[in-house]
Design a protein around this motif. Structure first.
Motif, mmCIF file in Angstrom:
data_model
loop_
_atom_site.group_PDB
_atom_site.id
_atom_site.type_symbol
_atom_site.label_atom_id
_atom_site.label_comp_id
_atom_site.label_asym_id
_atom_site.label_seq_id
_atom_site.Cartn_x
_atom_site.Cartn_y
_atom_site.Cartn_z
ATOM 1 N N ARG A 54 6.973 2.195 -3.116
ATOM 2 C CA ARG A 54 8.282 2.765 -3.738
ATOM 3 C C ARG A 54 9.107 3.196 -2.626
ATOM 4 O O ARG A 54 9.431 4.359 -2.368
ATOM 5 C CB ARG A 54 7.972 4.182 -4.620
ATOM 6 C CG ARG A 54 7.129 3.634 -5.686
ATOM 7 C CD ARG A 54 7.686 2.776 -6.957
ATOM 8 N NE ARG A 54 6.905 2.441 -8.051
ATOM 9 C CZ ARG A 54 7.022 3.276 -9.248
ATOM 10 N NH1 ARG A 54 7.738 4.451 -9.014
ATOM 11 N NH2 ARG A 54 6.332 2.914 -10.210
ATOM 12 N N ARG A 55 9.053 2.617 -1.284
ATOM 13 C CA ARG A 55 9.946 2.864 -0.295
ATOM 14 C C ARG A 55 11.300 2.018 -0.431
ATOM 15 O O ARG A 55 11.422 0.833 -0.380
ATOM 16 C CB ARG A 55 9.422 2.165 0.885
ATOM 17 C CG ARG A 55 7.806 2.841 1.271
ATOM 18 C CD ARG A 55 7.869 4.444 1.355
ATOM 19 N NE ARG A 55 6.795 4.863 1.495
ATOM 20 C CZ ARG A 55 6.051 5.779 2.234
ATOM 21 N NH1 ARG A 55 6.725 6.595 2.938
ATOM 22 N NH2 ARG A 55 4.898 6.396 2.198
ATOM 23 N N PHE A 56 12.190 2.578 -1.042
ATOM 24 C CA PHE A 56 13.538 1.736 -1.553
ATOM 25 C C PHE A 56 14.606 1.461 -0.499
ATOM 26 O O PHE A 56 15.211 0.564 -0.612
ATOM 27 C CB PHE A 56 14.299 2.617 -2.634
ATOM 28 C CG PHE A 56 13.096 2.613 -3.692
ATOM 29 C CD1 PHE A 56 12.561 1.592 -4.307
ATOM 30 C CD2 PHE A 56 13.040 3.989 -4.494
ATOM 31 C CE1 PHE A 56 11.562 1.804 -5.355
ATOM 32 C CE2 PHE A 56 12.251 4.070 -5.757
ATOM 33 C CZ PHE A 56 11.496 3.022 -6.021
ATOM 34 N N ARG A 57 14.546 2.568 0.688
ATOM 35 C CA ARG A 57 15.448 2.206 1.616
ATOM 36 C C ARG A 57 15.072 1.513 2.612
ATOM 37 O O ARG A 57 13.756 1.550 2.981
ATOM 38 C CB ARG A 57 16.211 3.499 2.256
ATOM 39 C CG ARG A 57 16.810 4.411 1.134
ATOM 40 C CD ARG A 57 17.482 5.729 2.117
ATOM 41 N NE ARG A 57 16.491 6.317 2.983
ATOM 42 C CZ ARG A 57 16.934 7.568 3.694
ATOM 43 N NH1 ARG A 57 18.141 7.634 3.909
ATOM 44 N NH2 ARG A 57 15.863 8.112 4.316
ATOM 45 N N HIS A 62 10.831 -0.180 6.795
ATOM 46 C CA HIS A 62 10.496 -0.327 8.420
ATOM 47 C C HIS A 62 9.674 0.907 8.917
ATOM 48 O O HIS A 62 8.669 0.642 9.583
ATOM 49 C CB HIS A 62 11.538 -0.255 9.093
ATOM 50 C CG HIS A 62 11.439 -0.660 10.487
ATOM 51 N ND1 HIS A 62 11.246 0.167 11.727
ATOM 52 C CD2 HIS A 62 11.346 -1.896 11.242
ATOM 53 C CE1 HIS A 62 11.144 -0.373 12.937
ATOM 54 N NE2 HIS A 62 11.175 -1.680 12.579
ATOM 55 N N GLY A 63 10.029 2.115 8.379
ATOM 56 C CA GLY A 63 9.118 3.142 8.991
ATOM 57 C C GLY A 63 7.639 3.301 8.434
ATOM 58 O O GLY A 63 6.858 3.473 9.170
ATOM 59 N N TYR A 64 7.747 2.851 7.417
ATOM 60 C CA TYR A 64 6.173 2.834 6.652
ATOM 61 C C TYR A 64 5.229 1.870 7.426
ATOM 62 O O TYR A 64 4.258 1.901 7.601
ATOM 63 C CB TYR A 64 6.411 2.597 5.190
ATOM 64 C CG TYR A 64 5.075 2.224 4.455
ATOM 65 C CD1 TYR A 64 4.257 3.234 4.081
ATOM 66 C CD2 TYR A 64 4.784 0.991 4.145
ATOM 67 C CE1 TYR A 64 2.825 3.017 3.609
ATOM 68 C CE2 TYR A 64 3.504 0.752 3.491
ATOM 69 C CZ TYR A 64 2.696 1.644 3.101
ATOM 70 O OH TYR A 64 1.466 1.678 2.597
ATOM 71 N N ILE A 65 6.049 0.390 7.368
ATOM 72 C CA ILE A 65 5.197 -0.436 8.045
ATOM 73 C C ILE A 65 4.934 -0.359 9.472
ATOM 74 O O ILE A 65 3.682 -0.331 9.936
ATOM 75 C CB ILE A 65 5.974 -2.016 8.014
ATOM 76 C CG1 ILE A 65 6.447 -2.280 6.391
ATOM 77 C CG2 ILE A 65 5.164 -2.881 8.562
ATOM 78 C CD1 ILE A 65 5.003 -2.622 5.866
ATOM 79 N N LYS A 274 24.153 3.366 -0.604
ATOM 80 C CA LYS A 274 23.827 3.277 0.996
ATOM 81 C C LYS A 274 24.028 1.994 1.668
ATOM 82 O O LYS A 274 24.116 1.732 2.640
ATOM 83 C CB LYS A 274 22.396 3.602 1.126
ATOM 84 C CG LYS A 274 21.869 5.128 0.993
ATOM 85 C CD LYS A 274 22.596 6.079 1.555
ATOM 86 C CE LYS A 274 22.084 7.603 1.301
ATOM 87 N NZ LYS A 274 22.770 8.478 2.151
ATOM 88 N N VAL A 275 24.492 1.129 0.459
ATOM 89 C CA VAL A 275 24.864 -0.454 1.136
ATOM 90 C C VAL A 275 26.179 -0.474 1.704
ATOM 91 O O VAL A 275 26.911 0.230 1.319
ATOM 92 C CB VAL A 275 25.027 -1.268 -0.265
ATOM 93 C CG1 VAL A 275 25.310 -2.814 0.142
ATOM 94 C CG2 VAL A 275 23.477 -1.257 -1.149
ATOM 95 N N VAL A 283 20.535 -8.123 -1.365
ATOM 96 C CA VAL A 283 19.404 -7.707 -0.949
ATOM 97 C C VAL A 283 18.929 -6.565 -1.930
ATOM 98 O O VAL A 283 17.956 -6.512 -2.467
ATOM 99 C CB VAL A 283 19.166 -7.356 0.419
ATOM 100 C CG1 VAL A 283 17.903 -6.791 0.694
ATOM 101 C CG2 VAL A 283 19.241 -8.667 1.289
ATOM 102 N N HIS A 284 19.908 -5.603 -1.978
ATOM 103 C CA HIS A 284 19.642 -4.369 -2.969
ATOM 104 C C HIS A 284 19.249 -4.708 -4.455
ATOM 105 O O HIS A 284 18.258 -4.520 -4.817
ATOM 106 C CB HIS A 284 20.746 -3.383 -2.826
ATOM 107 C CG HIS A 284 20.712 -2.338 -3.909
ATOM 108 N ND1 HIS A 284 20.039 -1.229 -3.182
ATOM 109 C CD2 HIS A 284 21.164 -2.096 -5.311
ATOM 110 C CE1 HIS A 284 20.101 -0.316 -4.439
ATOM 111 N NE2 HIS A 284 20.703 -0.754 -5.433
#
Length: 306
Positions: A54-57, A62-65, A274-275, A283-284
């Motif tokens: 559930r990392r939507f942004r 990127h931060g999670y990976i 945020k797009v 992509v969104h």
């Protein structure tokens, strides 16, 4: 389980990438060598973080990976490069959603092609009080009667086949500008639909479309929409029967509304504030639809293999 999901997802993405997706994201540059961080890894990391974590942004993806899976993806690029790569892959995501829809239909499960449901929902880039500047070729100002609000953005339309006691089987997913009428956005598709009972909302009350369905072994069913200038006495005379009919139609239509609510709950797809670009909007929308659909196939493949 998480590791198995990531592995299975990578194998699935790699398979469909080689079959089809790679032809939609070829690089026409002097440097024909494959990048260190492959397109397959790019799609896998985005879908995995969005679908299962559930990392939507994209920043959160990127931060999670980077924090949890760096050893699996040692060539993960910087955040700026990652965003640029994802946006360049925008044309792949609608095709990926199409593949997932076809796979869902091919995997079986009871559903009837004689009953179709349709609905739409807004994808909001900003409120109607501001002037929208994102993706002007796709977005404009519209009004959502359910939320009673003006907004800038686009509409997501869906057509699915009825399944008892669960969400419908998706048949068509498409987008249109926010100002375009729901019927006009889907008219071309519906004019090629035969032998189907279509349950829709009042926006689809149209004599020509109703006649077309009747002439092609189908039926168009919508809640009762009173005619302009119809007298109060006439409305009251038929009110009880009209209310019962409208309630029955709405009850059968309810699963397609639940499908959109399910998409919103699982992907937060409706908020696109945020797009900042047209490719980012593609992509969104289609990236999050793909992220919502893909877990069922990955988990099913894991359960079968185990």
């Amino acid at each position: 389980m998480t590791v198995l999901q990531l592995i299975q997802l990578y194998f699935y993405v790699s398979e469909i990438y080689e079959e089809d997706l790679k032809w939609h994201c070829q690089r026409f540059t002097k440097n024909q060598e494959a990048p260190l961080f492959s397109d397959q890894e790019l799609l896998t990391t985005y879908l995995f973080a969005t679908a299962f974590e559930r990392r939507f942004r994209i920043k959160d993806v990127h931060g999670y990976i980077s924090r949890h899976w760096q050893s699996w993806f040692p060539n993960l690029p910087s955040y700026t490069a990652y965003v640029s790569r994802i946006n360049r892959m925008a044309s792949v995501f609608p095709l990926l959603v199409e593949r997932l829809i076809h796979k869902e239909q091919a995997d079986g499960g009871y559903f009837t092609k004689s009953i179709a449901l349709t609905d739409s929902m807004p994808i909001i880039t900003c409120s109607g009080k501001r002037k929208g500047k994102v993706a002007p070729e796709l977005c404009d100002k519209g009004y959502n009667s359910t939320k009673k609000m003006h907004y800038f953005g686009l509409k997501l339309h869906g057509i699915g086949f009825y399944r008892p006691d669960t969400l419908p089987k998706i048949e068509v997913i498409q987008i249109s500008s926010a100002s375009q009428h729901d019927l006009e956005a889907q008219r071309q598709i519906l004019n090629n639909t035969k032998g189907v009972a279509l349950f829709a909302d009042k926006a689809f009350c149209d004599k020509d479309l109703k006649a077309f369905f009747a002439d092609n072994n189908g039926e168009l069913l919508t809640p009762v929409k009173y005619k302009k200038g119809q007298t109060l006495q006439d409305k009251q005379r038929h009110k009880a029967a009209d209310d019962l009919y409208s309630t029955a139609v709405s009850k059968i239509r309810q699963p397609i509304e639940s499908l959109f609510n399910w998409l919103i709950e699982h992907t937060d797809i409706q908020r696109a504030s945020k797009v900042r670009s047209t490719k980012g909007l593609i992509v969104h929308v289609f990236g999050r639809i793909a992220a919502a659909l893909i877990p069922q196939f990955i988990n099913r493949a894991i359960s079968v293999s185990s």
